[in-house]
Scaffold this motif. Structure first.
Motif, PDB file in Angstrom:
ATOM      1  N   SER A 150       0.853  -1.172   0.000  1.00 35.02           N
ATOM      2  CA  SER A 150       0.000   0.000   0.000  1.00 35.02           C
ATOM      3  C   SER A 150       0.899   1.236   0.000  1.00 35.02           C
ATOM      4  N   THR A 151       0.711   2.110  -0.986  1.00 34.78           N
ATOM      5  CA  THR A 151       1.543   3.312  -1.042  1.00 34.78           C
ATOM      6  C   THR A 151       0.697   4.570  -0.974  1.00 34.78           C
ATOM      7  N   ASP A 152       1.317   5.617  -0.487  1.00 38.01           N
ATOM      8  CA  ASP A 152       0.755   6.963  -0.499  1.00 38.01           C
ATOM      9  C   ASP A 152       1.904   7.866  -0.936  1.00 38.01           C
ATOM     10  N   LEU A 153       1.976   8.133  -2.238  1.00 31.13           N
ATOM     11  CA  LEU A 153       3.102   8.860  -2.811  1.00 31.13           C
ATOM     12  C   LEU A 153       2.667  10.239  -3.282  1.00 31.13           C
ATOM     13  N   GLU A 169      -0.411   5.129  -7.648  1.00 26.56           N
ATOM     14  CA  GLU A 169      -0.273   4.413  -6.375  1.00 26.56           C
ATOM     15  C   GLU A 169      -0.189   2.911  -6.630  1.00 26.56           C
ATOM     16  N   ARG A 177       3.540  -0.732   4.007  1.00 27.37           N
ATOM     17  CA  ARG A 177       2.960   0.570   3.669  1.00 27.37           C
ATOM     18  C   ARG A 177       4.094   1.558   3.469  1.00 27.37           C
ATOM     19  N   THR A 224       5.087   5.498   2.401  1.00 25.98           N
ATOM     20  CA  THR A 224       4.572   6.855   2.288  1.00 25.98           C
ATOM     21  C   THR A 224       5.736   7.807   2.061  1.00 25.98           C
ATOM     22  N   SER A 225       5.572   8.680   1.069  1.00 24.40           N
ATOM     23  CA  SER A 225       6.599   9.680   0.798  1.00 24.40           C
ATOM     24  C   SER A 225       5.973  10.900   0.163  1.00 24.40           C
ATOM     25  N   HIS A 226       6.459  12.055   0.541  1.00 24.50           N
ATOM     26  CA  HIS A 226       5.983  13.314  -0.028  1.00 24.50           C
ATOM     27  C   HIS A 226       6.777  13.664  -1.290  1.00 24.50           C
TER      28      HIS A 226
END
Length: 68
Positions: A19-22, A42, A55, A57-59
Motif C-alpha cells: 500500500s503506497t501513499d506517494l 499508487e 505501507r 509513504t513519501s511526499h
C-alpha cells in the motif's frame, strides 16, 4: 519519508500486501514486477500471493523496494 531516500530489502520468497501513499514528486523504484498492483500513481494489492502489509509513504522522496 518526506524528501529522503529509503531502500527496503525483502527476502526473495516473501509475499506481502503493498500500500503506497506517494506525493506528486515521490518516486518508487523496484526490481519486483508491481504492474498488477499499480493503480494510477499508487500501488495497492497482493505481491507474490500477499502477506504482511508493507505501507510506503513519501511526499517528495525516493523509495527503492528490492528483492533479495
Amino acid at each position: 519519508t518526506h524528501d529522503g531516500a529509503v531502500v527496503l530489502s525483502l527476502p526473495a520468497s516473501t509475499g506481502f500486501d503493498l500500500s503506497t501513499d506517494l506525493g506528486d514528486d515521490a518516486e518508487l523504484r523496484s526490481d519486483l514486477d508491481l504492474m498488477s498492483v499499480r493503480r494510477d500513481d499508487e500501488y495497492q494489492g497482493a505481491v507474490r500471493g500477499g502477506g504482511p502489509l508493507v505501507r510506503l509513504t513519501s511526499h517528495e522522496g525516493r523509495i527503492t523496494l528490492k528483492s533479495r
